[in-house]
Scaffold this motif. Structure first.
Motif, short mmCIF file in Angstrom:
data_model
loop_
_atom_site.label_atom_id
_atom_site.label_comp_id
_atom_site.label_asym_id
_atom_site.label_seq_id
_atom_site.Cartn_x
_atom_site.Cartn_y
_atom_site.Cartn_z
N SER A 405 -7.66 -18.24 3.41
CA SER A 405 -8.97 -17.67 3.71
C SER A 405 -8.96 -16.18 3.42
O SER A 405 -7.91 -15.52 3.49
CB SER A 405 -9.31 -17.95 5.18
N PHE A 406 -10.14 -15.61 3.09
CA PHE A 406 -10.23 -14.17 2.85
C PHE A 406 -10.13 -13.38 4.15
O PHE A 406 -10.01 -12.15 4.11
CB PHE A 406 -11.56 -13.84 2.15
N GLY A 407 -10.18 -14.05 5.28
CA GLY A 407 -10.00 -13.37 6.55
C GLY A 407 -8.55 -13.33 7.01
O GLY A 407 -8.22 -12.71 8.02
N GLN A 408 -7.67 -13.97 6.25
CA GLN A 408 -6.25 -14.07 6.62
C GLN A 408 -5.52 -12.78 6.26
O GLN A 408 -5.84 -12.13 5.25
CB GLN A 408 -5.64 -15.26 5.87
N SER A 409 -4.53 -12.41 7.06
CA SER A 409 -3.78 -11.18 6.79
C SER A 409 -3.02 -11.26 5.47
O SER A 409 -2.75 -10.23 4.84
CB SER A 409 -2.82 -10.88 7.94
N VAL A 410 -2.66 -12.48 5.05
CA VAL A 410 -1.96 -12.64 3.77
C VAL A 410 -2.79 -12.01 2.65
O VAL A 410 -2.27 -11.31 1.78
CB VAL A 410 -1.71 -14.14 3.46
N PHE A 411 -4.11 -12.23 2.68
CA PHE A 411 -4.98 -11.64 1.66
C PHE A 411 -5.29 -10.18 1.95
O PHE A 411 -5.14 -9.30 1.08
CB PHE A 411 -6.28 -12.44 1.55
N LYS A 412 -5.72 -9.88 3.17
CA LYS A 412 -6.20 -8.54 3.49
C LYS A 412 -5.12 -7.48 3.27
O LYS A 412 -5.35 -6.46 2.60
CB LYS A 412 -6.68 -8.49 4.95
N GLU A 413 -3.92 -7.73 3.80
CA GLU A 413 -2.85 -6.75 3.67
C GLU A 413 -2.33 -6.68 2.24
O GLU A 413 -1.99 -5.62 1.73
CB GLU A 413 -1.71 -7.10 4.63
N SER A 414 -2.27 -7.83 1.56
CA SER A 414 -1.78 -7.84 0.18
C SER A 414 -2.70 -7.02 -0.72
O SER A 414 -2.23 -6.28 -1.59
CB SER A 414 -1.69 -9.27 -0.35
N LEU A 415 -4.02 -7.14 -0.52
CA LEU A 415 -4.96 -6.37 -1.33
C LEU A 415 -4.76 -4.87 -1.12
O LEU A 415 -4.78 -4.09 -2.09
CB LEU A 415 -6.40 -6.76 -0.98
N ARG A 416 -4.53 -4.46 0.11
CA ARG A 416 -4.30 -3.03 0.37
C ARG A 416 -3.05 -2.54 -0.37
O ARG A 416 -3.03 -1.42 -0.90
CB ARG A 416 -4.13 -2.78 1.88
N ARG A 417 -2.03 -3.38 -0.41
CA ARG A 417 -0.76 -2.93 -0.99
C ARG A 417 -0.76 -2.89 -2.51
O ARG A 417 0.15 -2.33 -3.12
CB ARG A 417 0.38 -3.83 -0.48
N VAL A 418 -1.79 -3.49 -3.13
CA VAL A 418 -1.92 -3.34 -4.59
C VAL A 418 -2.07 -1.86 -4.94
O VAL A 418 -1.60 -1.40 -5.97
CB VAL A 418 -3.14 -4.14 -5.10
N PHE A 419 -2.70 -1.09 -4.04
CA PHE A 419 -3.00 0.31 -4.32
C PHE A 419 -1.96 1.25 -3.70
O PHE A 419 -2.25 2.42 -3.44
CB PHE A 419 -4.40 0.66 -3.78
N ASN A 420 -0.75 0.74 -3.48
CA ASN A 420 0.32 1.57 -2.91
C ASN A 420 0.56 2.81 -3.77
O ASN A 420 0.46 2.76 -5.00
CB ASN A 420 1.62 0.76 -2.81
N ARG A 421 0.95 3.88 -3.10
CA ARG A 421 1.25 5.13 -3.80
C ARG A 421 2.68 5.56 -3.49
O ARG A 421 3.25 5.17 -2.48
CB ARG A 421 0.29 6.24 -3.37
N TYR A 422 3.22 6.37 -4.40
CA TYR A 422 4.52 6.98 -4.11
C TYR A 422 4.33 8.00 -2.99
O TYR A 422 3.29 8.66 -2.90
CB TYR A 422 5.06 7.70 -5.35
N PRO A 423 5.32 8.14 -2.11
CA PRO A 423 5.19 9.15 -1.04
C PRO A 423 5.11 10.55 -1.60
O PRO A 423 5.70 10.85 -2.65
CB PRO A 423 6.46 8.93 -0.21
N HIS A 430 6.04 14.69 -10.33
CA HIS A 430 5.49 13.83 -11.38
C HIS A 430 4.94 12.52 -10.81
O HIS A 430 4.05 11.92 -11.41
CB HIS A 430 6.57 13.52 -12.42
N ASN A 431 5.51 12.04 -9.68
CA ASN A 431 5.08 10.77 -9.11
C ASN A 431 4.46 10.89 -7.73
O ASN A 431 3.72 10.00 -7.31
CB ASN A 431 6.28 9.80 -9.00
N GLY A 432 4.78 11.95 -7.00
CA GLY A 432 4.35 12.08 -5.61
C GLY A 432 2.84 11.94 -5.45
O GLY A 432 2.06 12.64 -6.10
N GLY A 433 2.41 11.01 -4.58
CA GLY A 433 1.00 10.81 -4.31
C GLY A 433 0.27 9.97 -5.33
O GLY A 433 -0.90 9.62 -5.14
N LYS A 434 0.93 9.60 -6.44
CA LYS A 434 0.29 8.78 -7.48
C LYS A 434 0.47 7.29 -7.16
O LYS A 434 1.41 6.89 -6.48
CB LYS A 434 0.91 9.08 -8.84
N MET A 435 -0.44 6.46 -7.68
CA MET A 435 -0.32 5.01 -7.50
C MET A 435 0.91 4.51 -8.24
O MET A 435 1.24 4.98 -9.34
CB MET A 435 -1.57 4.29 -7.99
N SER A 436 1.59 3.52 -7.65
CA SER A 436 2.86 3.05 -8.21
C SER A 436 2.67 2.04 -9.34
O SER A 436 3.63 1.68 -10.00
CB SER A 436 3.73 2.43 -7.10
#
Length: 806
Positions: A405-423, A430-436
């Motif tokens: 389901s789109f309400g499940q954490s498997v989907f919600k959290e996974s979608l957020r992590r697509v946009f992860n950034r380097y610390p 060169h990488n700090g703060g940029k999307m990975s």
């Protein structure tokens, strides 16, 4: 690295590489006798320490013959300013600006011994700008809550993107709606029929971007006015792909107003869902507007495609979705056409006209890595056609997430992590703060003359580059030394297999060289190239002497340099690859025979004496890896749909060594009052009434309460102050489970269960069945597993018996 002291973890830390053998047999015959695949698991975008991997702001120096890059293993003649390539032995002149300054004490970074991995930011390639994200949303959901949950998640995703990233929005049901986000006054969308496939040119016409701007530009130029360059692609870019900072309010308004597809549907039919047409429109628009710029098409679907091109099932509910049996019998007429259709969307500009067949073949030969990645987020209790669409995801290096389901954490959290950034890191500007995430990635392999490249397994497509280091023996995607990865992230790992072709022993001290060359478009829009060069020894086999079997290999450095974890993952990928063409029973037989031959080669034993069988520490875990692989969902299709089986196999083919091993052999932790948490055997004997178990299978994280623990919890003891220790015991595995889930993509499903309850099956199915319903219980503890599978002990007994046979 010194010969004889092999640290696989250290090599992976500084280069992102794991080798199955650090020291290789020098002849083809001996390499064949090693049985285990000779290969490497390479993570091309792995975040490496900045002190060992500099980002160099200039283009690399290449060999004029084989085009390998300058590296620390090149021989340098400082007097004549020449360098010798270790791969083809060609002598090359340094460029003038190198030759003027280079000395033995003043070396460029790529010749420094500790910089075996270097990253170049290419100055000759123009910056392409930030990436584009196109949301393709299925509006055929039966529940209003599903669309509202999805809209909420996408609104949050907008806030995770860089302000200058571009966004596009497409919804589909019976028809396809393309939203013009540059229209601020009213929400404007173009409706396209959902039963057709659309070429880029046709999409431009239907969207009103057929080149009118070009005509206006020509008129302005005739009148002496200067106008910016425009065309159909530029119009699409300006009207339909808009920076987040300019259109977030418009997009959020559209998402809030999303409604179920209004087209009526009778009870005996499935909803008309035009997934294939929607993907065709999205990829065609990107191909027109930004053909060389990184982009993601993010498909959110809740069911199978039933209308138009790419349909995987008919609309009649009396026709079931294809099963494993249907696919085995080739009794599913829609399967292969759908696979071919989705595969063609990876390159929407390719000619598909039969009259231009010659042209299309030339385009295939000149294929490049995909800049436009297709991700699939499928949330449904039934199949959605992931098996057919996976051809497109794999060709572009996309992501797959499968949930209920789109309400499940498997989907919600996974979608957020697509946009992860380097610390944010001052030491890594060169990488700090940029999307990975990266785009348009390609991998090329160079190797020295004694061995060749057999192929690669992972989310790759062949670039059909047949160089001198390509072997005739093909494994996975073979016949080439270069592959397109498309999209990639810091965990994307490619398995590369090698074939030792040298026929005879080599001189003492001879070394082998491998160079992995990865070119990609960074999320900042700049093009980079990463070079990782490895050097290792050869070993000439000594003739056998009198003594126990295999006496010749007991002291062999090949045996001592074996990395059983990397070898298990390489073998697992080969087995999974074979399931695409062979029956699963044949693949299991291949796994068994390979394991028997490996043990017969490297174990210590006396012939025909199973009791004398001994495996050295380098090999001791390998048989149990293979035991759990045989029982895993990668090779056993029972209780999984074709979509699920494909999903599990795809994730295995792209994850790094550590994560892949967790999938093959899950980890188990035990919590009790007897001491701190400790690792437990993945065995039915580990189940105790007074313990809590934490199982990590990568796809699921299970907290399992023993019978007594569950009874105490039900009576509320953990809520009483005098039982604070019990409360801490209950909380410990839950906090550890959260740590596991925080660092993983896709986010695993979290399950809390009790002994003898229904969800306990998630744990019981993974345990070694040392005690079954057929066993004689001796009261030693543990629990029964109702299965006909053999236990690890029986498996090892048969393995030892067969390995020691003459």
């Amino acid at each position: 690295m010194q010969d004889g002291s092999w640290d696989a973890a250290a090599l992976e830390e500084v280069s992102g590489t794991r080798l199955s053998f650090q020291c290789w047999p020098s002849s083809r015959l001996e390499a064949t006798r090693c049985v285990a695949p000779i290969g490497a698991l390479y993570t091309p975008i792995k975040q490496l320490p900045t002190n060992t991997t500099p980002v160099l702001p200039y283009d690399p120096v290449r060999c004029t013959n084989c085009h390998a890059l300058l590296n620390p293993y090149c021989q340098v003649d400082f007097s004549s300013k020449l360098w010798t390539c270790p791969f083809c032995l060609t002598r090359n002149h340094f460029p003038p600006h190198y030759a003027e300054n280079i000395t033995e004490t003043n070396l460029p970074a790529e010749l420094v011994g500790s910089y075996t991995t270097c990253e170049y930011e290419l100055q000759t390639v123009p910056e392409q700008g930030p990436p584009c994200f196109v949301f393709v949303i299925d509006t055929c959901s039966n529940a209003k809550e599903e669309l509202s949950e999805l809209a909420d998640s996408l609104s949050q995703a907008l806030n995770l993107m860089p302000p200058d990233a571009l966004v596009g929005l497409i919804t589909y049901g019976t028809n396809v709606s393309v939203y013009e986000l540059a229209s601020e006054s009213i929400s404007k969308s173009y409706i396209l029929r959902g039963n057709k496939e659309y070429s880029p040119g046709r999409v431009g016409e239907l969207l009103g971007c057929s080149g009118q701007a070009q005509i206006q530009q020509q008129q302005q130029q005739q009148q002496g006015q200067q106008a910016p360059p425009a065309g159909p692609g530029q119009e699409v870019l300006e009207r339909f792909f808009v920076p987040v900072s300019e259109c977030s309010f418009v997009v959020e308004s559209i998402l809030e107003d999303l409604r179920k597809d209004p087209w009526p549907c009778s009870n005996d039919k499935r909803t008309a869902r035009a997934t294939g047409s929607a993907l065709s429109v999205a990829t065609s628009m990107l191909h027109m507007a930004i053909p060389r710029r990184g982009a993601r098409v993010m498909l959110f679907t809740g069911g199978p495609c039933t209308s138009g091109p790419g349909a995987v099932v008919s609309r009649l509910k009396e026709d079931d979705m294809r099963s494993h049996a249907d696919l085995a019998k080739k009794a599913e007429p829609l399967h292969q056409p759908a696979c071919d259709y989705y595969a063609s969307l990876a390159n929407p500009g390719a000619t598909k006209d039969k009259k231009n067949n010659k042209k299309s073949k030339q385009q295939q030969q000149q294929q490049t890595a995909a800049y436009h990645v297709v991700d699939i987020f499928a949330c449904s209790l039934d199949q959605v056609g992931l098996l057919e669409m996976s051809t497109l995801v794999e060709a572009t290096g996309g992501l797959m997430v499968l949930g209920d389901s789109f309400g499940q954490s498997v989907f919600k959290e996974s979608l957020r992590r697509v946009f992860n950034r380097y610390p944010e890191d001052a030491n890594d500007p060169h990488n700090g703060g940029k999307m990975s995430m990266v785009f348009g990635a390609s991998l090329e392999v160079f190797c020295s003359r004694e061995f060749k490249v057999s192929g690669a397994i992972g989310p790759v497509t062949s670039l059909n580059k047949r160089s001198t280091c390509v072997s005739d023996l093909e494994i996975g995607k073979g016949g080439t030394s270069a592959w397109g990865l498309g999209g990639a992230d810091p965990n994307t790992t490619i398995a590369v297999y090698f074939d030792v072709t040298n026929p005879s022993p080599l001189p003492e001290g001879k070394r082998r060289y491998i160079q992995f060359l990865t070119r990609y478009q960074h999320s900042s829009g700049r093009t980079r190239m990463r070079s990782t060069t490895l050097c290792g020894p050869w070993h000439n086999a000594t003739p056998p002497k009198d003594g126990p079997a295999n006496a010749g290999v007991m002291q062999s450095p090949v045996r001592a340099s074996f990395d059983q974890e990397a070898a298990a993952v390489l073998a697992a990928r080969m087995a999974v690859q074979q399931t695409e063409t062979d029956d699963v029973a044949d693949v299991l037989r291949w796994v068994d025979r390979s394991l028997i031959r490996l043990c017969a080669k490297f174990a210590e034993y006396n012939v025909d004496d199973p009791n004398s069988f001994r495996l050295s520490p380098e090999f001791s875990l390998y048989p149990q890896f293979m035991f759990h692989l045989r029982r895993s969902q990668f090779l056993q299709l029972f209780n999984s749909s074709p979509d699920e089986a494909n999903y599990y196999r795809y994730i295995l083919s792209r994850e790094n060594t550590t994560n892949s091993l967790v999938m093959i052999q899950p980890t188990l932790l035990s919590y009790s009052f007897n001491g701190p948490p400790q690792a437990a055997l993945l065995d039915s004997d580990s189940v105790r009434a007074d313990t809590i178990l934490l199982l990590d299978t990568f796809f699921h994280v299970v907290v399992f309460h023993g019978e007594t623990i569950a009874a105490w919890r039900e009576q509320g003891y953990h809520e009483q102050e005098e039982h604070a220790a019990f409360r801490a015991l209950l909380e410990a595995p839950q906090s550890d489970a959260q740590l596991i889930m925080d660092a993983r993509f896709p986010v695993p499903r979290y399950i809390v269960c009790d002994q003898h309850k229904s969800e306990a099956r998630f744990l019981m199915a993974k345990l070694n069945p040392s005690t079954t319903h057929n066993s004689n219980l001796d009261g030693s503890g543990g629990t029964q597993v109702n299965t006909d599978d053999v236990s690890l002990r029986v498996f090892m007994e048969h393995l030892m018996k067969l390995a020691v046979q003459q």
